[in-house]
Design a protein around this motif. Structure first.
Motif, PDB file in Angstrom:
ATOM      1  N   PHE A 278      -5.468  76.804  38.002  1.00  0.00           N
ATOM      2  CA  PHE A 278      -5.220  75.520  38.601  1.00  0.00           C
ATOM      3  C   PHE A 278      -4.107  75.762  39.627  1.00  0.00           C
ATOM      4  O   PHE A 278      -3.416  76.594  39.611  1.00  0.00           O
ATOM      5  CB  PHE A 278      -5.037  74.217  37.387  1.00  0.00           C
ATOM      6  CG  PHE A 278      -3.585  74.390  36.918  1.00  0.00           C
ATOM      7  CD1 PHE A 278      -2.609  73.518  37.261  1.00  0.00           C
ATOM      8  CD2 PHE A 278      -3.286  75.524  35.905  1.00  0.00           C
ATOM      9  CE1 PHE A 278      -1.412  73.567  36.474  1.00  0.00           C
ATOM     10  CE2 PHE A 278      -2.219  75.463  34.972  1.00  0.00           C
ATOM     11  CZ  PHE A 278      -1.039  74.762  35.437  1.00  0.00           C
ATOM     12  N   ASN A 279      -3.867  74.670  40.382  1.00  0.00           N
ATOM     13  CA  ASN A 279      -2.745  74.727  41.431  1.00  0.00           C
ATOM     14  C   ASN A 279      -1.631  74.257  40.827  1.00  0.00           C
ATOM     15  O   ASN A 279      -1.372  72.867  40.868  1.00  0.00           O
ATOM     16  CB  ASN A 279      -3.484  73.876  42.587  1.00  0.00           C
ATOM     17  CG  ASN A 279      -2.433  73.814  43.968  1.00  0.00           C
ATOM     18  OD1 ASN A 279      -1.121  74.348  43.790  1.00  0.00           O
ATOM     19  ND2 ASN A 279      -2.914  73.783  44.870  1.00  0.00           N
ATOM     20  N   LEU A 280      -0.776  75.165  40.303  1.00  0.00           N
ATOM     21  CA  LEU A 280       0.488  74.742  39.571  1.00  0.00           C
ATOM     22  C   LEU A 280       1.589  74.112  40.706  1.00  0.00           C
ATOM     23  O   LEU A 280       2.204  73.130  40.197  1.00  0.00           O
ATOM     24  CB  LEU A 280       1.239  75.960  39.123  1.00  0.00           C
ATOM     25  CG  LEU A 280       2.481  75.872  38.478  1.00  0.00           C
ATOM     26  CD1 LEU A 280       2.409  74.843  37.402  1.00  0.00           C
ATOM     27  CD2 LEU A 280       2.907  77.250  37.850  1.00  0.00           C
ATOM     28  N   MET A 281       1.371  74.487  42.153  1.00  0.00           N
ATOM     29  CA  MET A 281       2.486  73.965  42.904  1.00  0.00           C
ATOM     30  C   MET A 281       2.190  72.319  43.097  1.00  0.00           C
ATOM     31  O   MET A 281       2.890  71.600  43.094  1.00  0.00           O
ATOM     32  CB  MET A 281       2.559  74.777  44.346  1.00  0.00           C
ATOM     33  CG  MET A 281       3.032  75.968  44.071  1.00  0.00           C
ATOM     34  SD  MET A 281       5.012  76.051  43.416  1.00  0.00           S
ATOM     35  CE  MET A 281       4.642  76.802  41.852  1.00  0.00           C
ATOM     36  N   GLN A 282       0.899  72.026  43.216  1.00  0.00           N
ATOM     37  CA  GLN A 282       0.423  70.707  43.315  1.00  0.00           C
ATOM     38  C   GLN A 282       0.824  69.795  42.188  1.00  0.00           C
ATOM     39  O   GLN A 282       1.265  68.582  42.036  1.00  0.00           O
ATOM     40  CB  GLN A 282      -1.154  70.723  43.354  1.00  0.00           C
ATOM     41  CG  GLN A 282      -1.697  69.309  43.808  1.00  0.00           C
ATOM     42  CD  GLN A 282      -3.130  69.312  43.966  1.00  0.00           C
ATOM     43  OE1 GLN A 282      -3.709  70.296  44.392  1.00  0.00           O
ATOM     44  NE2 GLN A 282      -3.892  68.039  43.812  1.00  0.00           N
ATOM     45  N   VAL A 283       0.578  70.210  40.861  1.00  0.00           N
ATOM     46  CA  VAL A 283       0.679  69.894  39.593  1.00  0.00           C
ATOM     47  C   VAL A 283       2.445  69.481  39.683  1.00  0.00           C
ATOM     48  O   VAL A 283       3.035  68.561  39.242  1.00  0.00           O
ATOM     49  CB  VAL A 283       0.467  70.555  38.427  1.00  0.00           C
ATOM     50  CG1 VAL A 283       0.981  69.936  37.083  1.00  0.00           C
ATOM     51  CG2 VAL A 283      -1.190  70.526  38.367  1.00  0.00           C
ATOM     52  N   PHE A 284       3.237  70.637  40.155  1.00  0.00           N
ATOM     53  CA  PHE A 284       4.797  70.543  40.150  1.00  0.00           C
ATOM     54  C   PHE A 284       5.107  69.170  40.951  1.00  0.00           C
ATOM     55  O   PHE A 284       5.983  68.454  40.456  1.00  0.00           O
ATOM     56  CB  PHE A 284       5.387  71.445  40.690  1.00  0.00           C
ATOM     57  CG  PHE A 284       5.643  72.900  39.671  1.00  0.00           C
ATOM     58  CD1 PHE A 284       5.558  72.515  38.378  1.00  0.00           C
ATOM     59  CD2 PHE A 284       6.212  74.118  40.186  1.00  0.00           C
ATOM     60  CE1 PHE A 284       5.812  73.565  37.384  1.00  0.00           C
ATOM     61  CE2 PHE A 284       6.409  75.215  39.247  1.00  0.00           C
ATOM     62  CZ  PHE A 284       6.183  74.946  38.072  1.00  0.00           C
ATOM     63  N   GLU A 285       4.385  69.018  42.069  1.00  0.00           N
ATOM     64  CA  GLU A 285       4.643  68.127  43.064  1.00  0.00           C
ATOM     65  C   GLU A 285       4.265  66.783  42.344  1.00  0.00           C
ATOM     66  O   GLU A 285       5.271  65.838  42.837  1.00  0.00           O
ATOM     67  CB  GLU A 285       3.943  68.307  44.414  1.00  0.00           C
ATOM     68  CG  GLU A 285       4.228  69.252  45.324  1.00  0.00           C
ATOM     69  CD  GLU A 285       3.242  69.487  46.393  1.00  0.00           C
ATOM     70  OE1 GLU A 285       2.250  68.753  46.307  1.00  0.00           O
ATOM     71  OE2 GLU A 285       3.466  70.515  47.028  1.00  0.00           O
ATOM     72  N   GLN A 286       3.417  66.646  41.730  1.00  0.00           N
ATOM     73  CA  GLN A 286       3.089  65.354  40.904  1.00  0.00           C
ATOM     74  C   GLN A 286       3.798  64.930  39.800  1.00  0.00           C
ATOM     75  O   GLN A 286       3.374  63.991  39.110  1.00  0.00           O
ATOM     76  CB  GLN A 286       1.547  65.140  40.898  1.00  0.00           C
ATOM     77  CG  GLN A 286       0.822  65.430  42.161  1.00  0.00           C
ATOM     78  CD  GLN A 286      -0.519  64.829  42.237  1.00  0.00           C
ATOM     79  OE1 GLN A 286      -0.991  64.190  41.491  1.00  0.00           O
ATOM     80  NE2 GLN A 286      -1.229  65.763  43.174  1.00  0.00           N
ATOM     81  N   THR A 287       4.279  65.989  38.955  1.00  0.00           N
ATOM     82  CA  THR A 287       4.872  65.673  37.687  1.00  0.00           C
ATOM     83  C   THR A 287       6.323  65.889  37.666  1.00  0.00           C
ATOM     84  O   THR A 287       6.905  65.835  36.656  1.00  0.00           O
ATOM     85  CB  THR A 287       4.237  66.524  36.640  1.00  0.00           C
ATOM     86  OG1 THR A 287       4.474  68.057  37.054  1.00  0.00           O
ATOM     87  CG2 THR A 287       2.638  66.365  36.592  1.00  0.00           C
TER      88      THR A 287
END
Length: 198
Positions: free
Chosen positions: A38-47
Protein backbone atom coordinates in the motif's frame (compact mmCIF):
# COMPACT_ATOMS: atom_id res chain seq x y z
CA UNK A 1 -8.57 -21.16 9.73
CA UNK A 2 -7.22 -17.72 10.62
CA UNK A 3 -6.33 -15.22 7.93
CA UNK A 4 -3.72 -12.46 8.13
CA UNK A 5 -3.84 -9.37 5.94
CA UNK A 6 -0.29 -8.13 5.69
CA UNK A 7 -0.07 -4.41 4.91
CA UNK A 8 3.45 -3.63 3.81
CA UNK A 9 5.64 -1.71 1.41
CA UNK A 10 8.75 -3.02 -0.29
CA UNK A 11 10.90 -0.25 1.21
CA UNK A 12 10.13 -0.68 4.91
CA UNK A 13 13.26 -1.41 6.95
CA UNK A 14 11.13 -2.80 9.74
CA UNK A 15 9.39 -5.17 7.34
CA UNK A 16 12.86 -6.28 6.26
CA UNK A 17 13.93 -6.80 9.86
CA UNK A 18 10.91 -9.03 10.49
CA UNK A 19 12.69 -11.60 8.33
CA UNK A 20 10.48 -14.65 7.83
CA UNK A 21 8.74 -14.15 11.17
CA UNK A 22 5.29 -13.59 9.70
CA UNK A 23 5.45 -16.68 7.55
CA UNK A 24 6.67 -18.75 10.50
CA UNK A 25 3.80 -17.57 12.71
CA UNK A 26 1.29 -18.25 9.95
CA UNK A 27 2.66 -21.73 9.36
CA UNK A 28 2.57 -22.51 13.07
CA UNK A 29 -1.14 -21.72 13.23
CA UNK A 30 -2.16 -22.89 9.77
CA UNK A 31 -3.10 -19.31 8.90
CA UNK A 32 -3.25 -17.88 5.41
CA UNK A 33 -1.68 -14.57 4.37
CA UNK A 34 -2.73 -11.95 1.84
CA UNK A 35 0.10 -9.57 0.99
CA UNK A 36 -1.27 -6.04 0.66
CA UNK A 37 1.33 -3.52 -0.53
CA UNK A 38 0.00 0.00 0.00
CA UNK A 39 0.91 3.66 -0.33
CA UNK A 40 2.49 4.35 3.04
CA UNK A 41 3.13 8.04 2.33
CA UNK A 42 -0.55 8.61 1.56
CA UNK A 43 -1.52 6.80 4.75
CA UNK A 44 0.99 8.91 6.71
CA UNK A 45 -0.61 12.06 5.32
CA UNK A 46 -4.08 10.98 6.38
CA UNK A 47 -3.23 9.50 9.78
CA UNK A 48 -0.74 12.02 11.15
CA UNK A 49 2.44 10.14 10.34
CA UNK A 50 5.68 11.85 9.34
CA UNK A 51 8.11 10.53 6.70
CA UNK A 52 11.51 9.69 8.24
CA UNK A 53 13.35 12.55 6.51
CA UNK A 54 10.91 15.09 7.99
CA UNK A 55 11.15 13.88 11.57
CA UNK A 56 12.98 15.72 14.33
CA UNK A 57 16.72 14.90 14.37
CA UNK A 58 16.31 13.14 17.72
CA UNK A 59 13.75 10.78 16.21
CA UNK A 60 15.90 10.20 13.14
CA UNK A 61 18.89 9.35 15.31
CA UNK A 62 16.87 6.97 17.45
CA UNK A 63 15.50 5.25 14.35
CA UNK A 64 19.04 4.55 13.18
CA UNK A 65 19.99 3.12 16.57
CA UNK A 66 16.92 0.91 16.59
CA UNK A 67 17.53 -0.40 13.08
CA UNK A 68 21.09 -1.34 14.01
CA UNK A 69 20.02 -3.02 17.25
CA UNK A 70 17.21 -5.03 15.62
CA UNK A 71 19.42 -6.10 12.73
CA UNK A 72 22.06 -7.33 15.17
CA UNK A 73 19.50 -9.16 17.31
CA UNK A 74 17.95 -10.83 14.23
CA UNK A 75 21.34 -11.53 12.63
CA UNK A 76 20.42 -9.68 9.43
CA UNK A 77 22.83 -7.53 7.42
CA UNK A 78 21.72 -3.95 6.99
CA UNK A 79 22.97 -0.77 5.39
CA UNK A 80 21.54 2.03 7.51
CA UNK A 81 21.86 4.50 4.64
CA UNK A 82 21.14 2.46 1.52
CA UNK A 83 22.03 3.97 -1.83
CA UNK A 84 18.47 3.60 -3.12
CA UNK A 85 16.29 4.79 -0.27
CA UNK A 86 13.92 6.37 -0.71
CA UNK A 87 13.06 5.25 -4.22
CA UNK A 88 9.87 4.53 -6.14
CA UNK A 89 8.32 1.50 -4.45
CA UNK A 90 5.50 1.18 -7.01
CA UNK A 91 7.19 -1.20 -9.50
CA UNK A 92 8.10 -3.75 -6.83
CA UNK A 93 4.77 -3.36 -5.03
CA UNK A 94 2.87 -3.87 -8.29
CA UNK A 95 5.02 -6.92 -9.05
CA UNK A 96 4.23 -8.42 -5.64
CA UNK A 97 0.52 -7.92 -6.30
CA UNK A 98 0.79 -9.42 -9.79
CA UNK A 99 2.70 -12.42 -8.44
CA UNK A 100 0.06 -13.01 -5.79
CA UNK A 101 -2.64 -12.96 -8.46
CA UNK A 102 -0.64 -15.26 -10.76
CA UNK A 103 0.41 -17.80 -8.14
CA UNK A 104 3.00 -20.48 -8.65
CA UNK A 105 5.88 -19.07 -6.62
CA UNK A 106 6.84 -18.16 -3.05
CA UNK A 107 5.29 -14.82 -2.09
CA UNK A 108 7.12 -14.59 1.20
CA UNK A 109 10.43 -15.09 -0.57
CA UNK A 110 9.51 -12.46 -3.15
CA UNK A 111 8.55 -9.88 -0.53
CA UNK A 112 11.78 -10.54 1.38
CA UNK A 113 13.88 -10.37 -1.78
CA UNK A 114 12.64 -6.85 -2.52
CA UNK A 115 13.29 -5.74 1.05
CA UNK A 116 16.71 -7.38 1.14
CA UNK A 117 17.60 -5.80 -2.21
CA UNK A 118 17.09 -2.34 -0.72
CA UNK A 119 18.43 -2.79 2.79
CA UNK A 120 21.27 -5.27 2.33
CA UNK A 121 22.21 -5.48 -1.34
CA UNK A 122 22.31 -1.82 -2.47
CA UNK A 123 19.84 -2.45 -5.30
CA UNK A 124 17.11 -0.15 -6.55
CA UNK A 125 13.72 -1.89 -6.44
CA UNK A 126 12.39 0.74 -8.86
CA UNK A 127 14.53 -0.77 -11.63
CA UNK A 128 13.05 -3.35 -14.01
CA UNK A 129 16.09 -5.64 -13.90
CA UNK A 130 15.97 -5.81 -10.09
CA UNK A 131 12.22 -6.49 -10.07
CA UNK A 132 12.56 -9.20 -12.72
CA UNK A 133 15.44 -10.89 -10.89
CA UNK A 134 13.49 -10.96 -7.62
CA UNK A 135 10.44 -12.43 -9.37
CA UNK A 136 12.50 -15.13 -11.01
CA UNK A 137 14.38 -16.05 -7.84
CA UNK A 138 11.07 -16.53 -6.01
CA UNK A 139 9.69 -18.82 -8.72
CA UNK A 140 7.56 -16.34 -10.65
CA UNK A 141 7.53 -15.34 -14.31
CA UNK A 142 9.73 -12.23 -14.60
CA UNK A 143 7.35 -10.92 -17.29
CA UNK A 144 4.91 -10.14 -14.50
CA UNK A 145 6.95 -6.97 -14.05
CA UNK A 146 5.27 -5.74 -17.26
CA UNK A 147 1.99 -7.59 -17.56
CA UNK A 148 0.79 -6.90 -14.04
CA UNK A 149 1.26 -3.14 -14.01
CA UNK A 150 -2.32 -1.97 -14.51
CA UNK A 151 -3.94 -4.50 -12.19
CA UNK A 152 -1.17 -3.94 -9.68
CA UNK A 153 -1.72 -0.19 -9.67
CA UNK A 154 -5.45 -0.61 -9.16
CA UNK A 155 -5.01 -3.08 -6.30
CA UNK A 156 -2.34 -0.88 -4.74
CA UNK A 157 -4.87 1.95 -4.49
CA UNK A 158 -7.56 -0.40 -3.14
CA UNK A 159 -5.11 -1.68 -0.53
CA UNK A 160 -4.35 1.90 0.51
CA UNK A 161 -8.02 2.70 0.99
CA UNK A 162 -8.52 -0.56 2.89
CA UNK A 163 -5.57 0.25 5.13
CA UNK A 164 -7.19 3.54 6.10
CA UNK A 165 -10.55 1.89 6.71
CA UNK A 166 -8.98 -0.77 8.93
CA UNK A 167 -6.96 1.63 11.11
CA UNK A 168 -3.58 0.79 9.61
CA UNK A 169 -1.14 3.70 9.90
CA UNK A 170 2.28 2.13 9.38
CA UNK A 171 4.21 -0.78 7.94
CA UNK A 172 4.53 -3.60 8.56
CA UNK A 173 1.02 -4.14 9.89
CA UNK A 174 -0.54 -7.54 10.41
CA UNK A 175 -4.34 -7.48 10.58
CA UNK A 176 -6.62 -10.28 11.74
CA UNK A 177 -10.27 -9.24 11.76
CA UNK A 178 -10.35 -5.97 13.72
CA UNK A 179 -7.02 -6.59 15.46
CA UNK A 180 -4.03 -4.60 14.15
CA UNK A 181 -0.47 -5.56 15.04
CA UNK A 182 1.93 -2.81 13.94
CA UNK A 183 5.65 -3.43 13.66
CA UNK A 184 7.94 -6.43 13.43
CA UNK A 185 8.19 -6.40 17.23
CA UNK A 186 4.49 -7.26 17.49
CA UNK A 187 4.78 -10.64 15.80
CA UNK A 188 4.86 -12.34 19.20
CA UNK A 189 1.53 -10.65 20.02
CA UNK A 190 0.12 -11.88 16.71
CA UNK A 191 1.33 -15.37 17.64
CA UNK A 192 -0.43 -15.12 21.01
CA UNK A 193 -3.63 -13.86 19.44
CA UNK A 194 -3.76 -16.66 16.88
CA UNK A 195 -3.30 -19.14 19.73
CA UNK A 196 -6.24 -17.56 21.57
CA UNK A 197 -8.65 -17.71 18.65
CA UNK A 198 -7.55 -21.22 17.74
Amino acid sequence: MAHIDYFTITLSPFAYLAGTGLEEVAQKHGATITYKPFNLMQVFEQTGGTPPAQRHPARQAYRMQELARIAKRNDLPINLKPAHFPTNAAPSCYALIAAQDAGGGDLGALCHSFLRACWAEEKDVAQDDVVRACLEQAGFDPKLADSGLLAGAQTFEKNTEEALQRNVFGAPSYVVGDQVFWGQDRLSYLDDYLSEIG
